[in-house]
Motif scaffolding. Structure first.
Motif, PDB file in Angstrom:
ATOM      1  N   TRP A  41       0.838  -1.196   0.000  1.00 28.47           N
ATOM      2  CA  TRP A  41       0.000   0.000   0.000  1.00 28.47           C
ATOM      3  C   TRP A  41       0.877   1.250   0.000  1.00 28.47           C
ATOM      4  N   VAL A  42       0.234   2.380  -0.283  1.00 28.61           N
ATOM      5  CA  VAL A  42       0.913   3.675  -0.265  1.00 28.61           C
ATOM      6  C   VAL A  42      -0.071   4.712   0.270  1.00 28.61           C
ATOM      7  N   ARG A  43       0.428   5.660   1.075  1.00 30.58           N
ATOM      8  CA  ARG A  43      -0.461   6.688   1.621  1.00 30.58           C
ATOM      9  C   ARG A  43       0.322   7.968   1.900  1.00 30.58           C
ATOM     10  N   ASN A  44      -0.412   9.095   1.922  1.00 29.75           N
ATOM     11  CA  ASN A  44       0.157  10.373   2.322  1.00 29.75           C
ATOM     12  C   ASN A  44       0.245  10.440   3.836  1.00 29.75           C
ATOM     13  N   LEU A  45       1.265  11.101   4.339  1.00 30.54           N
ATOM     14  CA  LEU A  45       1.406  11.348   5.769  1.00 30.54           C
ATOM     15  C   LEU A  45       1.141  12.826   6.055  1.00 30.54           C
ATOM     16  N   PRO A  46       0.689  13.160   7.256  1.00 29.18           N
ATOM     17  CA  PRO A  46       0.383  14.552   7.592  1.00 29.18           C
ATOM     18  C   PRO A  46       1.587  15.494   7.482  1.00 29.18           C
ATOM     19  N   ASP A  47       2.803  14.960   7.593  1.00 30.27           N
ATOM     20  CA  ASP A  47       3.998  15.815   7.536  1.00 30.27           C
ATOM     21  C   ASP A  47       4.486  16.094   6.118  1.00 30.27           C
ATOM     22  N   GLY A  48       3.723  15.652   5.109  1.00 27.20           N
ATOM     23  CA  GLY A  48       4.091  15.932   3.716  1.00 27.20           C
ATOM     24  C   GLY A  48       4.833  14.800   3.035  1.00 27.20           C
ATOM     25  N   ARG A  49       5.234  13.789   3.780  1.00 26.45           N
ATOM     26  CA  ARG A  49       5.897  12.641   3.167  1.00 26.45           C
ATOM     27  C   ARG A  49       4.863  11.629   2.682  1.00 26.45           C
ATOM     28  N   VAL A  50       5.341  10.633   1.953  1.00 32.41           N
ATOM     29  CA  VAL A  50       4.525   9.498   1.529  1.00 32.41           C
ATOM     30  C   VAL A  50       5.127   8.257   2.169  1.00 32.41           C
ATOM     31  N   GLU A  51       4.257   7.368   2.651  1.00 34.22           N
ATOM     32  CA  GLU A  51       4.697   6.100   3.227  1.00 34.22           C
ATOM     33  C   GLU A  51       4.227   4.973   2.319  1.00 34.22           C
ATOM     34  N   ALA A  52       5.091   3.995   2.105  1.00 30.76           N
ATOM     35  CA  ALA A  52       4.728   2.847   1.268  1.00 30.76           C
ATOM     36  C   ALA A  52       5.197   1.571   1.941  1.00 30.76           C
ATOM     37  N   VAL A 112      10.584  -5.071   7.272  1.00 32.37           N
ATOM     38  CA  VAL A 112       9.574  -5.305   8.298  1.00 32.37           C
ATOM     39  C   VAL A 112       8.995  -6.708   8.127  1.00 32.37           C
ATOM     40  N   GLU A 113       8.414  -7.230   9.189  1.00 35.08           N
ATOM     41  CA  GLU A 113       7.772  -8.544   9.171  1.00 35.08           C
ATOM     42  C   GLU A 113       6.268  -8.341   9.303  1.00 35.08           C
ATOM     43  N   ILE A 114       5.517  -8.704   8.284  1.00 36.12           N
ATOM     44  CA  ILE A 114       4.054  -8.629   8.341  1.00 36.12           C
ATOM     45  C   ILE A 114       3.473  -9.833   7.603  1.00 36.12           C
ATOM     46  N   PRO A 115       2.213 -10.147   7.843  1.00 33.78           N
ATOM     47  CA  PRO A 115       1.579 -11.243   7.097  1.00 33.78           C
ATOM     48  C   PRO A 115       1.535 -10.930   5.596  1.00 33.78           C
ATOM     49  N   GLU A 116       1.396 -11.953   4.801  1.00 31.94           N
ATOM     50  CA  GLU A 116       1.355 -11.770   3.351  1.00 31.94           C
ATOM     51  C   GLU A 116       0.177 -10.891   2.942  1.00 31.94           C
ATOM     52  N   ILE A 117       0.441  -9.992   2.005  1.00 35.64           N
ATOM     53  CA  ILE A 117      -0.559  -9.064   1.461  1.00 35.64           C
ATOM     54  C   ILE A 117      -0.976  -9.586   0.086  1.00 35.64           C
ATOM     55  N   GLN A 118      -2.219  -9.406  -0.279  1.00 38.15           N
ATOM     56  CA  GLN A 118      -2.740  -9.962  -1.523  1.00 38.15           C
ATOM     57  C   GLN A 118      -2.759  -9.001  -2.711  1.00 38.15           C
ATOM     58  N   MET A 119      -2.681  -7.663  -2.460  1.00 37.96           N
ATOM     59  CA  MET A 119      -2.807  -6.694  -3.554  1.00 37.96           C
ATOM     60  C   MET A 119      -2.059  -5.416  -3.201  1.00 37.96           C
ATOM     61  N   PHE A 120      -2.129  -4.397  -4.081  1.00 30.75           N
ATOM     62  CA  PHE A 120      -1.536  -3.094  -3.796  1.00 30.75           C
ATOM     63  C   PHE A 120      -2.642  -2.068  -3.815  1.00 30.75           C
ATOM     64  N   GLU A 121      -2.695  -1.220  -2.769  1.00 31.85           N
ATOM     65  CA  GLU A 121      -3.764  -0.240  -2.683  1.00 31.85           C
ATOM     66  C   GLU A 121      -3.245   1.139  -2.297  1.00 31.85           C
ATOM     67  N   VAL A 122      -3.997   2.142  -2.708  1.00 33.36           N
ATOM     68  CA  VAL A 122      -3.760   3.517  -2.289  1.00 33.36           C
ATOM     69  C   VAL A 122      -4.642   3.732  -1.067  1.00 33.36           C
ATOM     70  N   ARG A 123      -4.055   4.216   0.008  1.00 32.19           N
ATOM     71  CA  ARG A 123      -4.823   4.444   1.243  1.00 32.19           C
ATOM     72  C   ARG A 123      -5.046   5.920   1.456  1.00 32.19           C
TER      73      ARG A 123
END
Length: 90
Positions: free
Chosen positions: A35-46, A79-90
């Motif tokens: 996934w990818v999303r905007n952060l309040p500080d102006g950066r983008v997190e993916a 990072v360690e997370i469970p498997e993700i099935q798709m890519f999304e914009v949050r």
């Protein structure tokens, strides 16, 4: 297939320039999930998950982004997370 999962923080002119939509398009092209999303500080997190080479290619692309973006920094961490099935914009 070796799977990598990486969290990235992208700084610079990355909001209001189509960065999230372009990242999703590139991720789908490379077969990367997450996934990818905007952060309040102006950066983008993916969050990128997929085959090591594909995740690496998308991480490299993040330094460029879409044509109107001006990326100044990309920080990433495994990072360690469970498997993700798709890519999304949050």
């Amino acid at each position: 297939m070796v799977v990598a999962c990486v969290r990235c923080l992208i700084a610079g002119r990355v909001q209001g320039v189509g960065f999230r939509a372009s990242t999703r398009e590139k991720a789908m092209e490379l077969g990367v999930r997450g996934w990818v999303r905007n952060l309040p500080d102006g950066r983008v997190e993916a969050l990128l998950q997929g085959e090591v080479g594909a995740v690496g290619a998308l991480k490299e692309w993040l330094w460029q982004g879409p044509p109107l973006a001006q990326v100044t920094d990309v920080q990433s961490e495994m990072v360690e997370i469970p498997e993700i099935q798709m890519f999304e914009v949050r």
